[in-house]
Scaffold this motif. Structure first.
Motif, PDB file in Angstrom:
ATOM      1  N   LYS A  74     -11.757  -1.333  -1.182  1.00  0.00           N
ATOM      2  CA  LYS A  74     -11.278  -1.300   0.184  1.00  0.00           C
ATOM      3  C   LYS A  74     -10.681   0.119   0.103  1.00  0.00           C
ATOM      4  CE  LYS A  74     -11.298  -6.105   1.468  1.00  0.00           C
ATOM      5  NZ  LYS A  74     -10.489  -7.299   1.918  1.00  0.00           N
TER       6      LYS A  74
ATOM      7  N   ASP B 164      -8.057   0.619  -1.716  1.00  0.00           N
ATOM      8  CA  ASP B 164      -6.616   0.011  -1.914  1.00  0.00           C
ATOM      9  C   ASP B 164      -6.191   0.446  -3.298  1.00  0.00           C
ATOM     10  OD1 ASP B 164      -6.535  -1.194   0.473  1.00  0.00           O
ATOM     11  OD2 ASP B 164      -7.150  -3.142  -0.266  1.00  0.00           O
TER      12      ASP B 164
ATOM     13  N   ASP C  83     -11.534  -1.150  -6.508  1.00  0.00           N
ATOM     14  CA  ASP C  83     -10.166  -0.636  -6.404  1.00  0.00           C
ATOM     15  C   ASP C  83      -9.586  -0.956  -7.609  1.00  0.00           C
ATOM     16  OD1 ASP C  83     -10.641   0.021  -3.702  1.00  0.00           O
ATOM     17  OD2 ASP C  83      -9.965  -1.983  -2.930  1.00  0.00           O
TER      18      ASP C  83
END
Length: 668
Positions: free
Chosen positions: A134, A136, A181
């Protein structure tokens, strides 16, 4: 430790940097067609049909096998498609096709567990099999990181046990564009992150006593791809592993660009003796991929025969067969040279030389194929996006005025006789240059040289000044390694002379289409392998049987693929598969038709979200299928317009490019 001994020194990624030697890997059974060990380099591709379209997938698979595919991969995005692999396999066997099938898995461990009971091999992507992406940034303590690995191990173990029970092989296929991630947070967007992503899964398999593995390190950037595979091999060797390698440049594109980009990445590794199976990813029909892969691989059948013939001969290995301290194959660093005549070397982009010595030098239109478009009405030249820097005229003299910024090369004896030497420079043999002495009055002196010349007495007599540029030639069967040895020796000697890499191809007895394709693949391999390591200040492709325009386009295509010199828009387009949500070939051509004049921009065109944002991290803009007749547009990694109608998507994309100030109107 594997049953097959790993015979490489620590810190090495290939057997030899200076001669062809195939890296021996563990043999892995995949149906009736084993991979690795002493087996031939295998050819494979992937279907583009909907996996639920049983007969459509069967028919396409048959076309692929007839074109030369030895393995066929089919996407299984859910349990429904995974179950239907059994019917596809049944229909193929009924028609006499026993090709091993490979299930392609992303995001869905339950589909992988079903498929592993049906097909001969499953492909899992460590970045999204039991992990997430994502974008992140996450801070992990070592304890937390180990906890994440334990979670993944628990989720991955059922698949490994099924593969062991059913004799199913597995490819652990890392994609640069879909690193999780977790990996990105610890290792960054790096080849090391790609390697560690795969190694984590390999170590888990070995913990469970499962060794039927194949590994890949794919990227749309050939430079990243090559570095990752090399680092993978070094890492595996250090841990006593030698699993087979699946080679591929993902999202390579179509046509000339796709072939050149694929050859730069795949060919570089094949030259180093790495690779057990090849998939060329083109935005074309999948049966068009196998002939390209076969053409890439066929050079190494002869290369292997030559190396086996030499076995038993006592050969003295030079120091260059070991890792030179001055050069790292795991990161890009351009070789430092001086800038000759403020034109070549130093920080200048690599220059392009084209041979026009046999052309009709009475007609200025001959310059069109060199990128200088002649207007008879205005009696002037217009430069195209891909205009060469030097034309070699040999002993021929043009009867028309050449473009005012184009440098001309003549054989030394002819150059001496020119009354006007403006923009004209001599090409010497090594002995001519040494003997010329006071007659070297050019601002640029180009000298033909080979790797073998470095060991001669004559080389020590070369007068060194900053007008000197080498033109490096080779007639060795393994020419790339021969020329690479030259660069490594120059580094050892601490000589910073600019070098134009010249390769000659006596291609003949082919159709013009085959001549073009072979030149693109061979030159992209031979020259690209050097440029990708930062070697070379210019390139010169000599191919008398190939049209000059093709040679020019190929040269600039190689420089573009190696990120050495950008001369056009770059398209990062996936090859399509059963997950694709629109016709990729039609869409790519539509986008290309309206954006191909945007020199230097990189545009990603993805059929679905699997590798979309990740692979497009290397692109400026992205066009990604997000549903039926729906497209999401990206600026880099950021989605800026979601789920818009496909009918309006290209106009919307152009609008974003305009907003960013990157749009220019196409020339009339």
């Amino acid at each position: 430790m594997n049953a097959d001994a790993v015979k490489m020194l620590p810190g090495r990624y290939c057997n030899s940097l200076t001669e062809y030697s195939r890296f021996v890997t563990r043999e892995v059974a995949i149906g009736d067609i084993p991979m690795g060990g002493s087996n031939p380099i295998r050819i494979q591709s992937m279907t583009t049909t909907d996996t639920m379209d049983t007969m459509g997938t069967v028919e396409q698979t048959i076309r692929m096998v007839d074109a030369g595919c030895e393995y066929v991969r089919i996407t299984a995005p859910s349990i429904k498609e995974a179950n239907n692999l059994a019917e596809i396999k049944k229909q193929l066997r009924m028609r006499g096709y026993n090709v091993p099938l490979v299930a392609d898995i992303h995001f869905t461990p339950n589909a992988a567990e079903v498929a592993a009971r049906i097909v001969e091999k499953v492909r899992v992507n460590p970045g999204n099999y039991a992990d997430k992406k994502k974008f992140d940034q996450i801070e992990y303590t070592d304890l937390e990181y180990r906890g994440e690995l334990e979670r993944i191990f628990q989720k991955f173990t059922p698949l490994v046990k099924i593969c062991k029970e059913y004799g199913t092989a597995m490819r652990i296929g890392t994609n640069h564009g879909s690193l999780s991630d977790r990996i990105m947070s610890r290792y960054g967007d790096t080849p090391q992150g790609m390697v560690e992503s795969a190694m984590e899964f390999i170590r888990m398999c070995e913990t469970l006593g499962y060794y039927s593995l194949v590994v890949s390190m794919k990227s749309s950037n050939p430079q990243v791809m090559v570095q990752a595979y090399r680092l993978l091999v070094q890492t595996m060797v250090a841990e006593g592993m030698n699993y087979p390698l699946h080679l591929g440049v993902t999202e390579a594109g179509d046509g000339e660009d796709g072939r050149i980009k694929s050859a730069v990445g795949i060919g570089t590794l094949l030259e180093d003796g790495l690779g057990d199976t090849v998939r060329v990813s083109l935005t074309e029909e999948p049966e068009a991929e196998a002939p390209v892969a076969i053409a890439l691989v066929k050079r190494y059948i002869q290369r292997k025969a030559e190396s086996e013939k030499q076995k038993g001969d006592e050969k003295k290995l030079s120091a260059l067969d070991f890792q030179p301290s001055a050069h790292s194959p795991y990161e890009y660093e351009k070789r430092e040279t001086y800038e000759a005549n403020a034109f070549i070397g130093g920080h200048m982009v690599p220059r392009v030389v084209i041979d026009l010595s046999a052309a009709n030098l009475k007609d200025p239109a001959v310059m069109n194929d060199a990128g200088y478009i002649y207007s008879a009405l205005l009696d002037k030249y217009n430069m195209a996006e891909q205009s060469v820097d030097f034309v070699y005229l040999g002993d021929s003299l043009p009867s028309f005025t050449l473009p005012g910024n184009l440098k001309q090369l003549y054989n030394y004896n002819t150059w001496q006789k020119l009354t006007n030497k403006t923009l004209c420079h001599p090409l010497f043999t090594l002995h001519e240059y040494i003997a010329a002495d006071a007659n070297r009055t050019s601002a640029l002196n180009l000298v033909r040289i080979t790797n073998a010349d470095l060991e001669t007495e004559a080389f020590g007599l070369i007068p060194l000044d900053k007008s000197l540029v080498f033109v490096l030639e080779t007639d060795e069967p393994h020419g790339m390694a021969d020329q690479r040895a030259f660069f490594l020796k120059l580094q050892e000697m601490e000589l910073d002379i600019p070098v134009i890499i010249k390769r000659s191809y006596a291609l003949a007895d082919h159709s013009q289409i085959d001549l073009t394709s072979d030149l693109q693949l061979y030159a992209a391999t031979d020259l690209g392998a050097l440029l990708i390591d930062g070697f070379g200040d210019g390139i010169w492709i000599d191919a008398p049987h190939v049209a000059t325009g093709v040679i020019t386009s190929t040269a600039f295509g190689i420089l573009q693929a190696t990120r050495s010199r950008i001369s056009k828009t770059e398209y990062i387009s996936c090859p399509s598969c059963g997950r694709t949500l629109f016709d990729l070939m039609v869409t790519t051509q539509m986008i290309r038709s309206r954006t191909s004049h945007l020199k230097g921009l990189k545009i990603g065109i993805m059929g679905c979200i699997v590798n979309g944002p990740g692979e497009m991290a290397d692109a400026d803009y992205g066009y990604v299928g997000s549903g039926t007749d729906k497209v999401t547009l990206y600026r880099g990694q950021q989605a800026v317009k979601k789920n818009i109608n496909s009918a309006n998507a290209l106009d919307e994309l152009i609008g974003i490019i305009r907003e960013d100030g990157n749009w220019i109107e196409p020339a009339e």
